[in-house]
Design a protein around this motif. Sequence first.
Motif, PDB file in Angstrom:
ATOM      1  N   THR A   4      44.511  53.185  47.316  1.00  0.00           N
ATOM      2  CA  THR A   4      45.611  53.292  46.359  1.00  0.00           C
ATOM      3  C   THR A   4      45.184  52.818  44.970  1.00  0.00           C
ATOM      4  O   THR A   4      44.171  52.126  44.816  1.00  0.00           O
ATOM      5  N   GLU A   5      45.979  53.157  43.972  1.00  0.00           N
ATOM      6  CA  GLU A   5      45.711  52.689  42.615  1.00  0.00           C
ATOM      7  C   GLU A   5      45.790  51.166  42.540  1.00  0.00           C
ATOM      8  O   GLU A   5      45.013  50.529  41.826  1.00  0.00           O
ATOM      9  N   GLN A   6      46.719  50.571  43.272  1.00  0.00           N
ATOM     10  CA  GLN A   6      46.840  49.108  43.298  1.00  0.00           C
ATOM     11  C   GLN A   6      45.583  48.479  43.899  1.00  0.00           C
ATOM     12  O   GLN A   6      45.086  47.473  43.386  1.00  0.00           O
ATOM     13  N   GLN A   7      45.058  49.052  44.963  1.00  0.00           N
ATOM     14  CA  GLN A   7      43.826  48.539  45.558  1.00  0.00           C
ATOM     15  C   GLN A   7      42.651  48.715  44.604  1.00  0.00           C
ATOM     16  O   GLN A   7      41.826  47.803  44.457  1.00  0.00           O
ATOM     17  N   ARG A   8      42.582  49.865  43.946  1.00  0.00           N
ATOM     18  CA  ARG A   8      41.514  50.083  42.963  1.00  0.00           C
ATOM     19  C   ARG A   8      41.558  49.010  41.877  1.00  0.00           C
ATOM     20  O   ARG A   8      40.537  48.463  41.475  1.00  0.00           O
ATOM     21  N   GLY A  41      42.793  45.987  42.123  1.00  0.00           N
ATOM     22  CA  GLY A  41      42.380  44.713  42.713  1.00  0.00           C
ATOM     23  C   GLY A  41      40.876  44.616  42.892  1.00  0.00           C
ATOM     24  O   GLY A  41      40.277  43.559  42.664  1.00  0.00           O
ATOM     25  N   ILE A  42      40.260  45.709  43.294  1.00  0.00           N
ATOM     26  CA  ILE A  42      38.800  45.749  43.466  1.00  0.00           C
ATOM     27  C   ILE A  42      38.118  45.509  42.122  1.00  0.00           C
ATOM     28  O   ILE A  42      37.198  44.696  42.014  1.00  0.00           O
ATOM     29  N   CYS A  43      38.587  46.179  41.096  1.00  0.00           N
ATOM     30  CA  CYS A  43      37.998  46.026  39.758  1.00  0.00           C
ATOM     31  C   CYS A  43      38.243  44.630  39.200  1.00  0.00           C
ATOM     32  O   CYS A  43      37.375  44.061  38.533  1.00  0.00           O
ATOM     33  N   ALA A  44      39.416  44.065  39.459  1.00  0.00           N
ATOM     34  CA  ALA A  44      39.708  42.700  38.994  1.00  0.00           C
ATOM     35  C   ALA A  44      38.768  41.698  39.660  1.00  0.00           C
ATOM     36  O   ALA A  44      38.325  40.738  39.025  1.00  0.00           O
ATOM     37  N   ALA A  45      38.455  41.918  40.931  1.00  0.00           N
ATOM     38  CA  ALA A  45      37.555  41.014  41.658  1.00  0.00           C
ATOM     39  C   ALA A  45      36.153  41.030  41.056  1.00  0.00           C
ATOM     40  O   ALA A  45      35.442  40.018  41.095  1.00  0.00           O
ATOM     41  N   ALA A  46      35.753  42.150  40.488  1.00  0.00           N
ATOM     42  CA  ALA A  46      34.394  42.305  39.979  1.00  0.00           C
ATOM     43  C   ALA A  46      34.026  41.256  38.936  1.00  0.00           C
ATOM     44  O   ALA A  46      32.892  40.773  38.905  1.00  0.00           O
ATOM     45  N   SER A  47      34.969  40.870  38.090  1.00  0.00           N
ATOM     46  CA  SER A  47      34.652  39.916  37.018  1.00  0.00           C
ATOM     47  C   SER A  47      34.206  38.561  37.559  1.00  0.00           C
ATOM     48  O   SER A  47      33.475  37.837  36.890  1.00  0.00           O
ATOM     49  N   ARG A  48      34.613  38.219  38.769  1.00  0.00           N
ATOM     50  CA  ARG A  48      34.216  36.930  39.375  1.00  0.00           C
ATOM     51  C   ARG A  48      32.757  36.911  39.807  1.00  0.00           C
ATOM     52  O   ARG A  48      32.228  35.847  40.126  1.00  0.00           O
TER      53      ARG A  48
END
Length: 167
Positions: free
Chosen positions: A80-84, A86-93
Amino acid sequence: MRHTHPQPGDIGLTQISGVTGRLIRFGQWINGDGFADYQHAFLVLPDERLLEAQPGGSRIRPLTDYADADVLYVYPEGLTEQQRAGICAAASRYVGVPYSFLDYLAIATHRLRMPVPGLRRYIASTRHMICSQLVDQCYLDAGVHLFVDGRWPGYVTPMALYNILGR
């Protein structure tokens, strides 16, 4: 599933030439993931960027760095767009996370069921990640489990990603 135009949250799979690529191919073969043409994985981010693991530490780069490469873009069905997001937000960590070729050895040791006490704990504690581990971890952080085969988190090669998403 596959894309020809990458979307944020997609996984890019590509080749690495030279000795490094051949060593990764061999490591993947030992791990039972096959002996094919994908030795590198990266995560597509918004604004035509990507996150990838590199020997000097993971980094965000322009997606255009792979404009001339043969890249297969994949994603799990039903993402889903929401999961996408979240995945991209996690990347910055994970920017700056160190890379370790020894993770291929650890993955092979696990696959061959060689008794190495504390191996799982050691791999988790080092915070080193190869490219495919980095991608899988971003998905896990967003609550998306790519693998349902009982593998330990982080025991993922680029060919393992291809085997579940690219065929």
